[in-house]
Design an enzyme around this catalytic site. Structure first.
Site, mmCIF file in Angstrom:
data_model
loop_
_atom_site.group_PDB
_atom_site.id
_atom_site.type_symbol
_atom_site.label_atom_id
_atom_site.label_comp_id
_atom_site.label_asym_id
_atom_site.label_seq_id
_atom_site.Cartn_x
_atom_site.Cartn_y
_atom_site.Cartn_z
ATOM 1 N N ASN A 49 8.067 -28.226 -20.773
ATOM 2 C CA ASN A 49 7.008 -26.963 -21.688
ATOM 3 C C ASN A 49 6.689 -25.853 -20.285
ATOM 4 O O ASN A 49 5.879 -25.179 -19.947
ATOM 5 C CB ASN A 49 5.680 -28.261 -21.375
ATOM 6 C CG ASN A 49 5.298 -28.818 -20.416
ATOM 7 O OD1 ASN A 49 6.071 -28.761 -19.317
ATOM 8 N ND2 ASN A 49 3.931 -29.586 -19.775
ATOM 9 N N LYS B 277 17.160 -31.250 -11.543
ATOM 10 C CA LYS B 277 18.056 -32.334 -13.244
ATOM 11 C C LYS B 277 16.466 -31.513 -14.333
ATOM 12 O O LYS B 277 15.502 -32.125 -14.505
ATOM 13 C CB LYS B 277 18.313 -33.331 -13.389
ATOM 14 C CG LYS B 277 18.056 -33.962 -14.891
ATOM 15 C CD LYS B 277 18.625 -33.021 -15.565
ATOM 16 C CE LYS B 277 18.960 -34.179 -17.162
ATOM 17 N NZ LYS B 277 17.572 -33.434 -18.035
ATOM 18 N N PRO B 278 17.211 -30.271 -14.209
ATOM 19 C CA PRO B 278 15.330 -29.571 -15.447
ATOM 20 C C PRO B 278 15.499 -30.499 -16.876
ATOM 21 O O PRO B 278 16.758 -31.030 -17.065
ATOM 22 C CB PRO B 278 16.011 -28.145 -15.781
ATOM 23 C CG PRO B 278 18.157 -28.439 -14.940
ATOM 24 C CD PRO B 278 18.111 -29.040 -14.620
ATOM 25 N N ALA B 279 14.527 -30.049 -17.540
ATOM 26 C CA ALA B 279 14.881 -30.543 -18.583
ATOM 27 C C ALA B 279 16.041 -30.053 -19.800
ATOM 28 O O ALA B 279 16.130 -29.192 -19.709
ATOM 29 C CB ALA B 279 13.397 -30.291 -19.957
ATOM 30 N N GLY C 34 6.720 -35.532 -16.533
ATOM 31 C CA GLY C 34 7.005 -35.987 -17.722
ATOM 32 C C GLY C 34 5.918 -36.510 -18.570
ATOM 33 O O GLY C 34 4.744 -36.531 -17.420
ATOM 34 N N SER C 35 6.620 -37.647 -19.257
ATOM 35 C CA SER C 35 6.235 -39.132 -19.855
ATOM 36 C C SER C 35 5.693 -39.777 -18.839
ATOM 37 O O SER C 35 6.031 -40.541 -17.675
ATOM 38 C CB SER C 35 6.084 -38.670 -21.155
ATOM 39 O OG SER C 35 7.696 -40.066 -20.460
ATOM 40 N N GLU D 94 3.921 -37.096 -11.810
ATOM 41 C CA GLU D 94 3.168 -36.889 -12.561
ATOM 42 C C GLU D 94 3.116 -36.648 -14.093
ATOM 43 O O GLU D 94 3.838 -35.913 -14.801
ATOM 44 C CB GLU D 94 2.949 -34.795 -12.010
ATOM 45 C CG GLU D 94 2.929 -34.273 -10.588
ATOM 46 C CD GLU D 94 1.920 -34.679 -10.692
ATOM 47 O OE1 GLU D 94 0.508 -34.869 -11.265
ATOM 48 O OE2 GLU D 94 1.436 -33.801 -9.340
ATOM 49 N N CYS E 128 0.212 -30.702 -20.215
ATOM 50 C CA CYS E 128 0.165 -32.846 -19.783
ATOM 51 C C CYS E 128 -2.022 -32.238 -19.642
ATOM 52 O O CYS E 128 -2.855 -33.734 -19.128
ATOM 53 C CB CYS E 128 1.009 -33.313 -18.587
ATOM 54 S SG CYS E 128 0.555 -32.090 -17.476
ATOM 55 N N GLU F 206 -1.899 -38.599 -26.154
ATOM 56 C CA GLU F 206 -1.543 -37.255 -26.093
ATOM 57 C C GLU F 206 -1.050 -36.696 -27.179
ATOM 58 O O GLU F 206 0.490 -37.286 -27.062
ATOM 59 C CB GLU F 206 -1.173 -37.258 -24.860
ATOM 60 C CG GLU F 206 -1.183 -36.241 -24.032
ATOM 61 C CD GLU F 206 -0.041 -35.959 -22.790
ATOM 62 O OE1 GLU F 206 1.190 -36.750 -22.638
ATOM 63 O OE2 GLU F 206 0.184 -34.955 -21.830
ATOM 64 N N GLU G 284 0.181 -32.395 -6.161
ATOM 65 C CA GLU G 284 1.137 -31.021 -5.950
ATOM 66 C C GLU G 284 0.526 -29.584 -5.901
ATOM 67 O O GLU G 284 -0.699 -29.316 -6.029
ATOM 68 C CB GLU G 284 2.021 -30.244 -7.138
ATOM 69 C CG GLU G 284 3.605 -31.827 -6.899
ATOM 70 C CD GLU G 284 4.566 -31.650 -8.358
ATOM 71 O OE1 GLU G 284 5.717 -32.378 -7.879
ATOM 72 O OE2 GLU G 284 3.876 -31.101 -9.412
HETATM 73 P P1 ADP Z 1 8.501 -34.659 -22.449
HETATM 74 O O1 ADP Z 1 7.980 -35.742 -23.311
HETATM 75 O O2 ADP Z 1 8.042 -33.916 -21.673
HETATM 76 O O3 ADP Z 1 9.601 -34.288 -22.946
HETATM 77 P P2 ADP Z 1 10.316 -36.457 -20.858
HETATM 78 O O4 ADP Z 1 9.281 -37.771 -20.042
HETATM 79 O O5 ADP Z 1 10.722 -37.283 -22.273
HETATM 80 O O6 ADP Z 1 9.306 -35.825 -21.067
HETATM 81 O O7 ADP Z 1 10.953 -35.904 -20.086
HETATM 82 C C1 ADP Z 1 10.525 -35.339 -18.852
HETATM 83 C C2 ADP Z 1 12.330 -34.806 -19.013
HETATM 84 O O8 ADP Z 1 12.487 -36.516 -17.876
HETATM 85 C C3 ADP Z 1 12.855 -34.117 -18.981
HETATM 86 O O9 ADP Z 1 13.686 -33.212 -17.997
HETATM 87 C C4 ADP Z 1 13.704 -35.220 -19.038
HETATM 88 O O10 ADP Z 1 15.511 -34.578 -19.776
HETATM 89 C C5 ADP Z 1 13.385 -36.804 -18.243
HETATM 90 N N1 ADP Z 1 14.591 -37.703 -18.614
HETATM 91 C C6 ADP Z 1 13.833 -38.609 -19.958
HETATM 92 N N2 ADP Z 1 14.024 -39.315 -19.983
HETATM 93 C C7 ADP Z 1 14.790 -39.700 -18.460
HETATM 94 C C8 ADP Z 1 15.560 -40.860 -18.241
HETATM 95 N N3 ADP Z 1 15.807 -42.855 -18.628
HETATM 96 N N4 ADP Z 1 16.115 -40.936 -16.878
HETATM 97 C C9 ADP Z 1 15.837 -39.181 -16.377
HETATM 98 N N5 ADP Z 1 14.931 -37.994 -16.638
HETATM 99 C C10 ADP Z 1 14.688 -38.345 -17.915
#
Ligand code: ADP
Length: 496
Positions: A167, A190-192, A243-244, A265, A299, A396, A473
């Site tokens: 995001n 490791k970016p999304a 992330g989540s 976060e 978030c 959320e 952060e």
């Molecule tokens: P969002 O709802 O913002 O996509 P996620 O928590 O699913 O939130 O993803 C945030 C980041 O975490 C992304 O870069 C995603 O690729 C990574 N991610 C998701 N699942 C895993 C996992 N099992 N191990 C490591 N990274 C993960």
């Protein structure tokens, strides 16, 4: 609509070569992924922007090894030296702001003006931590023994792994990489997978700024393959994640075996509380900003809006009217203020929240359905008559939906606001300063916006409590997350 064919992309960027189709490991661009390739898609048009290599677990381990080799030299440099490089990175990011913004809008979808604002926000962390790099300091204490001194040193944690969301594809990286590098740590990011191109462009600019090979690596590919290597490889001393909550919990569990430090976060469920004595225009403008920034995919976005009975109807009317004036479209379009959601699952969740609320008696006063603009677009929506039991108040939403919940007294609204596992952002609107202190103290959240919907900047400590996370952060506190304390018990030190 902007087509994202190769030539169309070239016309959007001054330097199209900033779009990299390779991972960045040990100063080299890696084009061959051990796990094949994956596509980056423009969520506005559904077209492919680039194909990237999906790195294997072994290739991830190689990146960690590179970060480890680079650590010795990087941590040995002076803070001033690291500061100079970070400052150069800031200058280059600022110089290429328009191209970075175009890459963000291409892969994330947000309106170009918001992408530009994100680049400035992302750059602010490079500037801030370039400054902080020069101010890392320990302490010296008198010991209980008269012959001794206690010397406290701050040292870099070591090799760090960062896992970042889609995001805010630029800011979520610089908010982690800048303090890490300032502290003398090295990093594997490791970016999304939805938004790796911004990360790779930042890495390219970092290399041009003089970040040595191996100090900052960007690995791309499947989270399920790369994540477990980052969280279990014993060389990695810290995992920093945005992330989540669900994934954060999993990463903490994986990191537990090797006792890594973690910064998390995680998700939010931000309450906004508007009291009868609030200035109506301030409250409307504040909630519009806190809710619709990034199409609600934030978030710290306003998730539950509690409005006191005396101002409820006026607020609902004005806010709904302003919501209908928002412009939905491709982020490159003139005047667009609401872009697409990131994927079909995002649209489905938003729609489920709206349908659930309506089925339980909520009323739609703006929007209320998927937008005809394209597959991933949803109309900015206002719901009145929302109650605490509806899905939209419990989870959320991560989309452009504003639920308005009526309340009568302060104690009641504090109870409702705190009735969640999350504790990231919160917002108050009132002109009564005694009430500000009282409510701000009672709110269970890491951040409280008072008469404003915009709370993020590099000087402020960003972070949450409860299941919204661990650590902060940005700010003067942010660098501490990348520093370890070492204490020297120095017998005889007072003789000299
Ligand atoms: P969002 O709802 O913002 O996509 P996620 O928590 O699913 O939130 O993803 C945030 C980041 O975490 C992304 O870069 C995603 O690729 C990574 N991610 C998701 N699942 C895993 C996992 N099992 N191990 C490591 N990274 C993960």
């Amino acid at each position: 609509m902007t087509a994202t064919t190769g030539s169309a992309i070239s016309s959007l960027l001054r330097e199209p070569a900033l779009i990299r189709d390779a991972a960045f490991v040990d100063g080299d661009w890696i084009r061959q992924g051990g796990d094949g390739t994956f596509s980056v898609i423009n969520p506005s048009t559904g077209t492919e922007i680039a194909q990237l290599p999906a790195l294997s677990r072994e290739q991830t381990a190689t990146a960690i090894d590179a970060a480890n080799r680079a650590l010795t030299g990087w941590r040995a440099r002076s803070g001033k030296d690291r500061s100079t490089i970070l400052r150069r990175w800031f200058d280059l990011v600022t110089e290429h702001a328009d191209d970075l913004a175009a890459i963000i809008t291409l892969e994330e979808g947000k309106p170009l003006a918001e992408a530009r604002a994100e680049v400035a926000y992302a750059a602010s962390f490079l500037e801030w931590f370039a400054e902080e790099a020069k101010r890392i300091r320990g302490d010296i204490f008198d010991a209980p023994l008269a012959s001794r001194r206690i010397v406290v040193l701050k040292e870099p944690v070591g090799v760090c792994a960062a896992i970042t969301p889609w995001n805010f594809p630029a800011a979520m990286i610089t908010r982690k990489a800048a303090p890490a590098l300032a502290a003398g740590c090295t990093m594997v990011v490791k970016p999304a997978s939805q938004t790796p191109l911004t990360a790779l462009a930042l890495a390219e600019l970092g290399a041009r700024a003089g970040i040595p090979a191996g100090v900052l690596n960007v690995v791309v590919g499947s989270a399920g393959t790369i994540g477990p290597e980052l969280t279990t490889n014993p060389i990695v001393r810290k995992v920093t994640f945005t992330g989540s909550t669900e994934v954060g919990r999993q990463l903490m569990q994986e990191s537990a075996a090797t006792i890594k430090k973690v910064s998390m976060e995680l998700g939010g469920n931000a309450p906004v509380i508007i009291f009868d004595d609030a200035d109506l225009e301030t409250a409307v403008a504040g909630v519009l900003a806190a809710k619709y920034r990034n199409t609600g995919e934030s978030c710290i976005g306003a998730n539950r809006v509690y409005v006191q009975a005396g101002i409820y109807d006026r607020f609902a009317a004005e806010y709904s009217s302003r919501t209908t004036q928002l412009v939905v479209g491709d982020g490159f379009g003139d005047g667009v203020t609401i872009g697409p959601l990131i994927d079909a699952a995002g649209v489905a969740k938003v729609d489920e929240h709206v349908r659930d609320a309506v089925s339980q008696g909520a009323r739609i006063t703006a929007g209320g359905q998927p937008s005809s603009v394209g597959d991933l677009f949803y109309e900015p929506t206002v719901l009145t008559g929302v109650t605490q039991t509806m899905l939209i108040a419990r989870e959320e939403t991560f989309g452009p939906i504003t639920p308005l919940i009526r309340f009568t007294d302060e104690a009641e609204v504090i109870r409702m606001a705190n009735d969640t596992d999350f504790g990231l952002a919160s917002y108050l609107f009132t002109r009564d300063s005694e009430r500000v202190w009282r409510v701000a103290a009672a709110i269970e959240a890491g951040m409280v916006g008072i008469n404003t919907g915009l709370i993020s900047n590099e000087v402020a400590p960003f972070g949450g409590i409860k299941q919204s996370g661990i650590g902060r952060e940005g700010s003067v506190y942010g660098i501490e997350e990348y520093l370890e304390i070492k204490y020297l018990s120095w017998e005889g030190s007072r003789d000299h």
